[in-house]
Design an enzyme around this catalytic site. Structure first.
Site, PDB file in Angstrom:
ATOM      1  N   ARG A  62      11.308  -5.839   5.329  1.00  0.00           N
ATOM      2  CA  ARG A  62      11.213  -4.336   4.842  1.00  0.00           C
ATOM      3  C   ARG A  62      12.144  -3.457   5.779  1.00  0.00           C
ATOM      4  NH1 ARG A  62       5.187  -2.355   4.873  1.00  0.00           N
ATOM      5  NH2 ARG A  62       5.244  -3.024   6.957  1.00  0.00           N
ATOM      6  N   LYS A 103       0.928  -1.268   0.291  1.00  0.00           N
ATOM      7  CA  LYS A 103       0.009   0.039  -0.046  1.00  0.00           C
ATOM      8  C   LYS A 103       0.680   1.372  -0.155  1.00  0.00           C
ATOM      9  CE  LYS A 103      -2.231  -1.051   3.803  1.00  0.00           C
ATOM     10  NZ  LYS A 103      -1.580  -2.317   4.159  1.00  0.00           N
ATOM     11  N   ARG A 158      -9.619  -0.104   9.288  1.00  0.00           N
ATOM     12  CA  ARG A 158      -9.028  -1.279   9.334  1.00  0.00           C
ATOM     13  C   ARG A 158     -10.089  -2.190  10.119  1.00  0.00           C
ATOM     14  NH1 ARG A 158      -3.469   0.028   8.953  1.00  0.00           N
ATOM     15  NH2 ARG A 158      -2.168  -1.982   9.314  1.00  0.00           N
ATOM     16  N   ARG A 211       0.004  -9.230  13.437  1.00  0.00           N
ATOM     17  CA  ARG A 211      -0.580  -8.219  12.445  1.00  0.00           C
ATOM     18  C   ARG A 211      -1.381  -8.939  11.493  1.00  0.00           C
ATOM     19  NH1 ARG A 211       4.553  -5.103  10.851  1.00  0.00           N
ATOM     20  NH2 ARG A 211       3.126  -4.073   9.258  1.00  0.00           N
ATOM     21  N   ARG A 225      11.409  -1.208  11.219  1.00  0.00           N
ATOM     22  CA  ARG A 225      10.311  -0.653  12.277  1.00  0.00           C
ATOM     23  C   ARG A 225      10.291  -1.856  13.405  1.00  0.00           C
ATOM     24  NH1 ARG A 225       5.091   0.324   8.284  1.00  0.00           N
ATOM     25  NH2 ARG A 225       4.191  -0.812  10.123  1.00  0.00           N
TER      26      ARG A 225
HETATM   27  P1  ADP Z   1       0.979  -1.997   7.862  1.00  0.00           P
HETATM   28  O1  ADP Z   1      -0.110  -1.685   6.788  1.00  0.00           O
HETATM   29  O2  ADP Z   1       2.098  -2.472   7.228  1.00  0.00           O
HETATM   30  O3  ADP Z   1       0.589  -2.996   8.826  1.00  0.00           O
HETATM   31  P2  ADP Z   1       0.822   0.626   8.983  1.00  0.00           P
HETATM   32  O4  ADP Z   1       1.949   1.448   9.043  1.00  0.00           O
HETATM   33  O5  ADP Z   1      -0.293   0.847   8.186  1.00  0.00           O
HETATM   34  O6  ADP Z   1       1.439  -0.944   8.668  1.00  0.00           O
HETATM   35  O7  ADP Z   1       0.159   0.516  10.345  1.00  0.00           O
HETATM   36  C1  ADP Z   1       1.224  -0.023  11.591  1.00  0.00           C
HETATM   37  C2  ADP Z   1       0.199  -0.046  13.059  1.00  0.00           C
HETATM   38  O8  ADP Z   1      -0.265   0.972  13.136  1.00  0.00           O
HETATM   39  C3  ADP Z   1      -0.608  -1.051  12.920  1.00  0.00           C
HETATM   40  O9  ADP Z   1      -0.452  -2.502  13.181  1.00  0.00           O
HETATM   41  C4  ADP Z   1      -1.632  -0.584  13.916  1.00  0.00           C
HETATM   42  O10 ADP Z   1      -0.996  -1.062  15.381  1.00  0.00           O
HETATM   43  C5  ADP Z   1      -1.636   0.765  13.890  1.00  0.00           C
HETATM   44  N1  ADP Z   1      -2.598   1.565  12.878  1.00  0.00           N
HETATM   45  C6  ADP Z   1      -2.352   1.805  11.710  1.00  0.00           C
HETATM   46  N2  ADP Z   1      -3.626   2.138  11.321  1.00  0.00           N
HETATM   47  C7  ADP Z   1      -4.444   1.973  12.103  1.00  0.00           C
HETATM   48  C8  ADP Z   1      -6.170   1.850  12.102  1.00  0.00           C
HETATM   49  N3  ADP Z   1      -6.698   2.590  11.016  1.00  0.00           N
HETATM   50  N4  ADP Z   1      -6.569   1.477  13.500  1.00  0.00           N
HETATM   51  C9  ADP Z   1      -5.764   1.050  14.394  1.00  0.00           C
HETATM   52  N5  ADP Z   1      -4.639   0.867  14.337  1.00  0.00           N
HETATM   53  C10 ADP Z   1      -3.928   1.387  13.239  1.00  0.00           C
END
Ligand code: ADP
Ligand code: ZN
Length: 205
Positions: free
Chosen positions: A121, A13, A87, A163, A152
């Site tokens: 990554r 994404k 999400r 996750r 990260r």
């Molecule tokens: P990826 O898509 O690779 O999982 P992101 O950078 O989008 O990574 O998200 C990293 C973390 O941030 C998630 O695992 C979660 O803990 C938190 N997070 C991000 N977006 C949301 C969301 N919409 N609702 C709740 N937690 C979120």
């Protein structure tokens, strides 16, 4: 046109978001990036988010909705692209109350290759650029800004498992939610970034 990028962690994404932003002028809103910025500045939101992110869990909806609302306020009517939000079903329903979404792009990647993608990554904590360790070839400086590329905290294997589980149990059902609204477009995420972007261009026109 306002869009959402759906897809499991590691589906690409963020990589595609950069290209879409450059080519279509959509403002990129990444909840993950916003949380990481808060964590770096050690704000109250950042400290709360960190405890969930480290475990691979979702940050509570009320916190997430707060940052999304203020990000949407800041775009001042410009078109935007959401990455990492919504999400879960509650987030999607709340979003429907505050913004109009035109298209949802679901980037599909086989589950078994996601773990390798995420664990390999490396991310630039400064500009957000991400790439795979195999591309860096031993170097660890960001090709965009020269800062250090690191892993990260939530890209370690033990966190990745939870996750992916959160994705399967809470996020995957959004595919059906947006399909019912007639907004869903599926894109094969297994190709090179350019190939995937070519598919996305067909959807966005
Ligand atoms: P990826 O898509 O690779 O999982 P992101 O950078 O989008 O990574 O998200 C990293 C973390 O941030 C998630 O695992 C979660 O803990 C938190 N997070 C991000 N977006 C949301 C969301 N919409 N609702 C709740 N937690 C979120
Ligand atoms: Zn950088």
């Amino acid at each position: 046109m306002n869009i959402i990028l759906l897809g499991a962690p590691g589906a690409g994404k963020g990589t595609q978001a950069t290209r879409i932003e450059e080519n279509y002028g959509l403002t990129h809103i990444s909840t993950g990036d916003i949380f990481r910025r808060h964590m770096r500045r050690q704000t109250e939101i950042g400290e709360e988010a960190r405890s969930y992110i480290k475990k691979g869990l979702l940050v509570p909806d009320e916190v997430t909705l707060k940052i999304v609302k203020s990000a949407l306020d800041e775009v001042h009517g410009k078109n935007f692209m959401l990455d990492g939000f919504p999400r879960n079903l509650n987030q999607a329903q709340q979003l429907d109350g505050i913004a109009k979404i035109d298209k949802v792009i679901d980037i599909r990647v086989d589950f078994d290759i996601l773990t390798d993608r995420i664990c390999g990554r490396r991310s630039c904590l400064d500009c957000g650029y991400t790439t795979h360790i195999s591309v860096l070839g031993g170097a660890n400086t960001c090709p965009k800004c020269g800062c250090e590329m690191t892993q990260r905290v939530d890209d370690r294997e033990e966190t990745v498992r939870s996750r992916l589980q959160v994705y399967a149990t809470q996020t995957a059902s959004l595919v059906e939610y947006y399909e019912k609204q007639g907004k869903l477009f599926t894109v094969d995420g297994m190709g090179t970034p350019d190939e995937v972007f070519a598919e996305i261009k067909k959807v966005l026109g």
